[in-house]
Write a protein that holds these residues in place. Structure first.
Motif, mmCIF file in Angstrom:
data_model
loop_
_atom_site.group_PDB
_atom_site.id
_atom_site.type_symbol
_atom_site.label_atom_id
_atom_site.label_comp_id
_atom_site.label_asym_id
_atom_site.label_seq_id
_atom_site.Cartn_x
_atom_site.Cartn_y
_atom_site.Cartn_z
ATOM 1 N N PRO A 24 0.886 -1.222 -0.092
ATOM 2 C CA PRO A 24 0.034 -0.001 -0.109
ATOM 3 C C PRO A 24 0.878 1.408 -0.038
ATOM 4 C CG PRO A 24 0.094 -0.988 2.235
ATOM 5 C CD PRO A 24 0.849 -1.807 1.490
ATOM 6 N N ASP A 25 2.367 1.277 0.121
ATOM 7 C CA ASP A 25 3.021 2.277 0.421
ATOM 8 C C ASP A 25 2.527 3.416 -0.683
ATOM 9 O OD1 ASP A 25 3.934 0.329 2.193
ATOM 10 O OD2 ASP A 25 5.625 1.146 2.359
ATOM 11 N N ARG A 26 2.668 2.705 -1.824
ATOM 12 C CA ARG A 26 2.491 3.945 -3.255
ATOM 13 C C ARG A 26 1.484 4.728 -2.843
ATOM 14 N NH1 ARG A 26 1.791 1.838 -9.484
ATOM 15 N NH2 ARG A 26 2.287 4.016 -10.323
ATOM 16 N N TYR A 27 0.540 4.614 -2.275
ATOM 17 C CA TYR A 27 -0.587 5.478 -2.039
ATOM 18 C C TYR A 27 -0.849 6.033 -0.688
ATOM 19 C CZ TYR A 27 -1.754 3.636 -6.442
ATOM 20 O OH TYR A 27 -1.523 3.231 -7.896
ATOM 21 N N GLU A 28 0.012 5.570 0.404
ATOM 22 C CA GLU A 28 -0.205 5.895 1.813
ATOM 23 C C GLU A 28 1.098 6.685 2.372
ATOM 24 O OE1 GLU A 28 -0.718 2.335 4.036
ATOM 25 O OE2 GLU A 28 -2.927 2.323 3.376
ATOM 26 N N SER A 29 1.195 7.792 1.629
ATOM 27 C CA SER A 29 2.520 8.885 2.387
ATOM 28 C C SER A 29 1.836 9.450 3.495
ATOM 29 C CB SER A 29 2.917 9.852 1.160
ATOM 30 O OG SER A 29 3.321 9.224 0.143
ATOM 31 N N GLY A 30 2.833 9.760 4.455
ATOM 32 C CA GLY A 30 2.594 10.474 5.543
ATOM 33 C C GLY A 30 2.004 9.534 6.857
ATOM 34 N N THR A 31 1.968 10.136 7.838
ATOM 35 C CA THR A 31 1.432 9.226 9.146
ATOM 36 C C THR A 31 -0.017 8.869 8.885
ATOM 37 O OG1 THR A 31 3.018 10.253 10.603
ATOM 38 C CG2 THR A 31 1.308 9.238 11.547
ATOM 39 N N LEU A 32 -0.398 7.624 8.955
ATOM 40 C CA LEU A 32 -1.631 7.365 8.935
ATOM 41 C C LEU A 32 -2.412 7.553 10.231
ATOM 42 C CD1 LEU A 32 -1.223 3.369 7.238
ATOM 43 C CD2 LEU A 32 -2.377 5.659 6.319
ATOM 44 N N ASN A 33 -3.784 7.534 10.260
ATOM 45 C CA ASN A 33 -4.488 7.770 11.339
ATOM 46 C C ASN A 33 -4.639 6.306 11.985
ATOM 47 O OD1 ASN A 33 -6.424 8.190 13.183
ATOM 48 N ND2 ASN A 33 -8.317 8.554 11.459
ATOM 49 N N ALA A 34 -3.607 5.962 12.696
ATOM 50 C CA ALA A 34 -3.629 4.603 13.341
ATOM 51 C C ALA A 34 -4.804 4.533 14.449
ATOM 52 C CB ALA A 34 -2.344 4.476 13.754
ATOM 53 N N HIS A 35 -4.759 5.773 15.198
ATOM 54 C CA HIS A 35 -5.827 5.687 16.286
ATOM 55 C C HIS A 35 -7.175 5.396 15.754
ATOM 56 C CE1 HIS A 35 -2.620 8.403 18.132
ATOM 57 N NE2 HIS A 35 -3.394 8.071 19.144
ATOM 58 N N GLY A 36 -7.490 6.132 14.511
ATOM 59 C CA GLY A 36 -8.806 5.676 14.027
ATOM 60 C C GLY A 36 -8.850 4.432 13.321
ATOM 61 N N LEU A 37 -7.716 3.689 12.661
ATOM 62 C CA LEU A 37 -7.683 2.275 12.228
ATOM 63 C C LEU A 37 -7.742 1.533 13.325
ATOM 64 C CD1 LEU A 37 -5.139 3.006 9.332
ATOM 65 C CD2 LEU A 37 -7.662 2.928 9.065
ATOM 66 N N ALA A 38 -7.542 1.776 14.533
ATOM 67 C CA ALA A 38 -7.469 0.730 15.569
ATOM 68 C C ALA A 38 -9.034 0.550 15.797
ATOM 69 C CB ALA A 38 -6.940 1.116 16.954
ATOM 70 N N GLY A 39 -9.697 1.606 15.648
ATOM 71 C CA GLY A 39 -11.319 1.728 15.949
ATOM 72 C C GLY A 39 -12.019 1.004 14.666
ATOM 73 N N LEU A 40 -11.472 1.440 13.565
ATOM 74 C CA LEU A 40 -12.131 0.640 12.210
ATOM 75 C C LEU A 40 -11.804 -0.800 12.567
ATOM 76 C CD1 LEU A 40 -13.537 1.115 9.585
ATOM 77 C CD2 LEU A 40 -11.044 1.462 8.576
ATOM 78 N N ARG A 41 -10.671 -1.374 12.650
ATOM 79 C CA ARG A 41 -10.667 -2.739 12.969
ATOM 80 C C ARG A 41 -11.734 -3.236 13.839
ATOM 81 N NH1 ARG A 41 -9.120 -5.656 16.915
ATOM 82 N NH2 ARG A 41 -7.829 -3.826 17.947
ATOM 83 N N ALA A 42 -11.865 -2.695 14.992
ATOM 84 C CA ALA A 42 -12.805 -3.185 15.748
ATOM 85 C C ALA A 42 -14.194 -3.084 15.453
ATOM 86 C CB ALA A 42 -12.749 -2.370 17.152
ATOM 87 N N GLY A 43 -14.589 -2.104 14.528
ATOM 88 C CA GLY A 43 -15.822 -1.971 13.684
ATOM 89 C C GLY A 43 -16.074 -3.133 12.625
ATOM 90 N N VAL A 44 -15.185 -3.475 11.863
ATOM 91 C CA VAL A 44 -15.425 -4.417 10.997
ATOM 92 C C VAL A 44 -15.280 -5.504 11.762
ATOM 93 C CG1 VAL A 44 -13.876 -5.494 9.055
ATOM 94 C CG2 VAL A 44 -13.980 -2.980 9.197
ATOM 95 N N GLU A 45 -14.545 -5.874 12.849
ATOM 96 C CA GLU A 45 -14.798 -7.274 13.442
ATOM 97 C C GLU A 45 -15.968 -7.313 14.004
ATOM 98 O OE1 GLU A 45 -11.109 -7.446 16.104
ATOM 99 O OE2 GLU A 45 -9.871 -7.988 14.485
ATOM 100 N N TYR A 46 -16.853 -6.335 14.411
ATOM 101 C CA TYR A 46 -18.020 -6.530 14.946
ATOM 102 C C TYR A 46 -18.961 -6.861 13.874
ATOM 103 C CZ TYR A 46 -22.612 -4.795 15.972
ATOM 104 O OH TYR A 46 -24.137 -4.849 16.220
ATOM 105 N N ILE A 47 -18.650 -6.404 12.773
ATOM 106 C CA ILE A 47 -19.661 -7.000 11.413
ATOM 107 C C ILE A 47 -19.284 -8.183 11.086
ATOM 108 C CG2 ILE A 47 -19.964 -6.437 8.801
ATOM 109 C CD1 ILE A 47 -19.210 -3.447 9.602
ATOM 110 N N LEU A 48 -18.072 -8.651 11.018
ATOM 111 C CA LEU A 48 -17.781 -9.847 10.749
ATOM 112 C C LEU A 48 -18.121 -10.906 11.768
ATOM 113 C CD1 LEU A 48 -13.994 -9.557 9.748
ATOM 114 C CD2 LEU A 48 -15.810 -10.264 8.165
ATOM 115 N N GLU A 49 -18.024 -10.693 13.195
ATOM 116 C CA GLU A 49 -18.724 -11.524 14.057
ATOM 117 C C GLU A 49 -20.228 -11.457 14.072
ATOM 118 O OE1 GLU A 49 -17.205 -9.677 17.553
ATOM 119 O OE2 GLU A 49 -15.338 -10.184 17.025
ATOM 120 N N THR A 50 -20.850 -10.240 13.745
ATOM 121 C CA THR A 50 -22.473 -10.514 13.486
ATOM 122 C C THR A 50 -22.830 -10.982 12.391
ATOM 123 O OG1 THR A 50 -22.217 -8.347 14.526
ATOM 124 C CG2 THR A 50 -24.454 -8.886 13.835
ATOM 125 N N GLY A 51 -22.269 -10.844 11.113
ATOM 126 C CA GLY A 51 -22.569 -11.236 9.881
ATOM 127 C C GLY A 51 -23.247 -10.127 9.173
#
Ligand SMILES: Cc1ncc(COP(=O)(O)O)c(C=O)c1O
Length: 384
Positions: free
Chosen positions: A243-270
């Motif tokens: 992904p480096d080609r399109y991800e210059s600069g520091t990512l929103n890692a705080h937000g992505l931690a939350g996004l992972r939890a959101g997506v895992e919630y969807i995967l668990e629920t279906g």
């Protein structure tokens, strides 16, 4: 007063508890810059970003997680593709239900000269004739872009038919899944979608400031931003791998931690279960609205052709008057106006008046829908 949130198409609220916990944990216990330094906090931060990419690749059934690049929202993901694909000019085809995040970048490019685009006219309920798409594609066409679901009426566009025509003509398809990722099954690899743009803060239950883009093999383009990636630092050239080609600069890692939890919630629920819940609430809402005198509902009534985003008007109220009454007197949050999609309103014939939009999420309940209907019925008995 009650507090009923029906503005989930703008951003979902509340989020699952696990999303709050994941962001809190990241901020308090991790804190490093992903992919930059070699110490344990930076490494854990990098792992957190990778887990988010992996969760999304499971949700979208993408084999290679590195083909999902993170952006700050769907708008940035859409701009990335539109500007990247049309860097050297060319033609694009879009639909008359697109959000301004597709229309405006194209219009801006077209005003500079060597880009043109065609808007395919959908019927007011979102129908689109594949033959018209076939006819609109010419030898200069470098992109077909369409929303998966209208953010005004919730109408699902016929994606497989659109993908088929685009593939037949060898043109990549960009799908704006801002309103569907997390609530409708969408698998870009299997469906012949070259680019899937999504936002994190709507039905994926992540925080604002997160989003991304899936890029299919062979459909890479020039990036929009160049800079530090934490990789190949000795070179003046942007890395050419994802992904480096399109991800210059520091990512929103705080937000992505939350996004992972959101997506895992969807995967668990279906996704299927989420869609079923939304179906029950949407049908109840549509039936209730149809019983209130003076209500006009826009968009299709059959569930198969829509998601839980419902636009309507009532009597002589302007859409903003009605939304204010619902908020101030009843504690109901809905959105009014054009919802950043004048093209869709032109299609519906509501460009002047706009609509009131009630939009549901997995977190809404039957009681909330009933309360909203009761409030609206009471307003309908009063004079505007
Ligand atoms: C269909 C559609 N596309 C794109 C967007 C832009 O999303 P974001 O504001 O997260 O960039 C929205 C947001 O409402 C949307 O509904």
């Amino acid at each position: 007063m009650a507090d009923v949130y029906l503005d989930n198409a703008a951003t979902t609220y509340p989020k699952p508890e696990s999303v709050f916990r994941a962001m809190d944990r990241f901020a308090r216990e991790v804190g490093g810059n992903p992919g930059r330094s070699g110490h344990h906090r930076a490494l854990e931060s990098g792992r957190e970003v990778l887990r988010s990419r992996e969760a999304l690749s499971l949700l979208f059934r993408v084999d290679d997680p590195s083909r999902i690049v993170f952006t700050k929202n769907a708008t940035e993901a859409l701009n990335l593709v539109i500007r990247g694909r049309l860097l050297e000019g060319g033609h694009a085809v879009i639909t008359s239900l697109e959000h301004n995040s597709v229309w405006r970048p194209l219009e801006a490019l077209s005003r500079r000269g060597n880009v043109s685009y065609t808007i395919l006219r959908c019927s007011p309920d979102g129908g689109l004739d594949p033959a018209e798409l076939r006819a609109a594609i010419n030898s200069e066409t470098r992109l077909v872009a369409c929303t998966h679901a209208s953010n005004v009426t919730g109408t699902l566009l016929p994606l497989s038919e659109i993908a088929e025509v685009a593939a037949e003509r060898g043109v990549p398809l960009l799908v704006d899944a801002a309103q569907t990722a997390g609530r409708v099954e969408i698998y870009p690899q299997e469906m012949g979608i070259a680019y899937l743009a999504f936002t994190g803060h709507k039905e994926l239950f992540g925080p604002q400031g997160t989003g991304g883009l899936y890029i299919a093999p062979g459909w890479e383009f020039e990036p929009l931003t160049y800079g530090g990636t934490g990789s190949r630092s000795e070179s003046s050239l942007q890395p050419d791998f994802l992904p480096d080609r399109y991800e210059s600069g520091t990512l929103n890692a705080h937000g992505l931690a939350g996004l992972r939890a959101g997506v895992e919630y969807i995967l668990e629920t279906g996704v299927a279960k989420i869609r079923e819940h939304e179906r029950e609430l949407t049908e109840r809402l549509l039936e209730g609205l149809a019983r209130i005198p003076g209500v006009i509902i826009y968009g299709p009534t059959e569930w198969e052709r829509r998601v839980g985003i419902i636009s309507f008007n009532l009597g002589d109220y302007t859409s903003s008057e009605l939304a204010s009454i619902l908020d101030e007197r009843y504690g109901v949050c809905v959105r009014s106006g054009l919802h950043c999609s004048p093209l869709a309103h032109r299609t519906l014939g509501t460009l002047k008046r706009g609509t009131v939009r009630a939009s549901l999420s997995r977190m809404n309940t039957e009681e909330e829908v009933e309360y909203f209907l009761h409030a609206l019925a009471e307003v309908s008995r009063q004079k505007p």
